[in-house]
Write a protein that holds these residues in place. Structure first.
Motif, mmCIF file in Angstrom:
data_model
loop_
_atom_site.group_PDB
_atom_site.id
_atom_site.type_symbol
_atom_site.label_atom_id
_atom_site.label_comp_id
_atom_site.label_asym_id
_atom_site.label_seq_id
_atom_site.Cartn_x
_atom_site.Cartn_y
_atom_site.Cartn_z
ATOM 1 N N ASP A 1 7.515 3.654 -10.557
ATOM 2 C CA ASP A 1 6.963 2.317 -10.387
ATOM 3 C C ASP A 1 7.704 1.670 -9.220
ATOM 4 O O ASP A 1 8.850 1.247 -9.359
ATOM 5 N N THR B 1 0.835 -1.204 0.000
ATOM 6 C CA THR B 1 0.000 0.000 0.000
ATOM 7 C C THR B 1 0.867 1.251 0.000
ATOM 8 O O THR B 1 0.616 2.200 -0.748
ATOM 9 N N GLY C 1 4.371 5.770 -5.130
ATOM 10 C CA GLY C 1 4.439 5.733 -6.591
ATOM 11 C C GLY C 1 3.489 6.725 -7.239
ATOM 12 O O GLY C 1 3.848 7.390 -8.226
ATOM 13 N N GLU C 2 2.287 6.848 -6.697
ATOM 14 C CA GLU C 2 1.320 7.817 -7.227
ATOM 15 C C GLU C 2 1.817 9.249 -7.064
ATOM 16 O O GLU C 2 1.528 10.106 -7.879
ATOM 17 N N ARG C 3 2.549 9.507 -6.008
ATOM 18 C CA ARG C 3 2.997 10.866 -5.711
ATOM 19 C C ARG C 3 4.323 11.234 -6.375
ATOM 20 O O ARG C 3 4.683 12.405 -6.434
ATOM 21 N N THR C 4 5.071 10.211 -6.822
ATOM 22 C CA THR C 4 6.368 10.480 -7.453
ATOM 23 C C THR C 4 6.379 10.161 -8.942
ATOM 24 O O THR C 4 7.277 10.587 -9.656
ATOM 25 N N GLY C 5 5.415 9.372 -9.376
ATOM 26 C CA GLY C 5 5.394 8.939 -10.768
ATOM 27 C C GLY C 5 6.321 7.768 -11.037
ATOM 28 O O GLY C 5 6.564 7.410 -12.186
ATOM 29 N N ILE D 1 2.341 1.887 -3.425
ATOM 30 C CA ILE D 1 1.358 2.493 -4.334
ATOM 31 C C ILE D 1 1.218 3.979 -4.038
ATOM 32 O O ILE D 1 1.238 4.813 -4.948
ATOM 33 N N GLU D 2 1.097 4.327 -2.760
ATOM 34 C CA GLU D 2 0.939 5.730 -2.371
ATOM 35 C C GLU D 2 2.144 6.565 -2.810
ATOM 36 O O GLU D 2 1.979 7.655 -3.367
ATOM 37 N N MET E 1 0.693 15.622 -2.058
ATOM 38 C CA MET E 1 0.154 15.111 -3.328
ATOM 39 C C MET E 1 1.260 14.870 -4.348
ATOM 40 O O MET E 1 1.191 13.948 -5.135
ATOM 41 N N ILE E 2 2.270 15.705 -4.347
ATOM 42 C CA ILE E 2 3.437 15.505 -5.204
ATOM 43 C C ILE E 2 4.637 15.410 -4.270
ATOM 44 O O ILE E 2 5.058 16.397 -3.675
#
Length: 116
Positions: A66, A54, A60-64, A57-58, A99-100
């Motif tokens: 994988d 988890t 990865g979503e914020r850094t772009g 994923i969190e 967020m980023i």
């Protein structure tokens, strides 16, 4: 297998090794005890793996990026990311993740939670 997993497995081996069958009046009591120990260990490992997946994923979503669950860890203050492309360093991200997310700083692998 990470260093933490190796240490946990070594601790489990010590526990199991100390539970010699001669300490029990019958083999059924020994088996029940061993099964309880392994069930608790497996459950704990599953929870840890789920949390790390988890977190991957969190982040990865914020850094772009994988990111795999085995590449992240956290403590109360930071999220740690060990990119396999840079084996000697670990990126730290301050919590809570925005967020980023941008790297707060890098630390040597030896001083990171991955090396414990």
């Amino acid at each position: 297998m990470t260093n933490d997993e190796k240490k946990e497995l070594d601790r489990l081996r010590d526990i199991v090794g100390s539970l010699m069958i001669s300490q029990f009046s019958d083999q059924e009591g020994y088996r029940q005890t061993i099964n309880v120990i392994f069930d608790q260990w497996v459950t704990q490992k599953r929870i840890e793996i789920d949390k790390r997946n988890t977190l991957a994923i969190e982040l990865g979503e914020r850094t772009g990026l994988d990111i795999q669950g085995s590449e992240v860890m956290e403590d109360d203050q930071y999220v740690y990311y060990h990119n396999p492309e840079w084996p000697d360093e670990v990126e730290r991200y301050e919590k809570p993740l925005p967020m980023i997310a941008e790297t707060w700083d890098d630390i040597p692998y030896e001083k990171s939670p991955f090396n414990q």
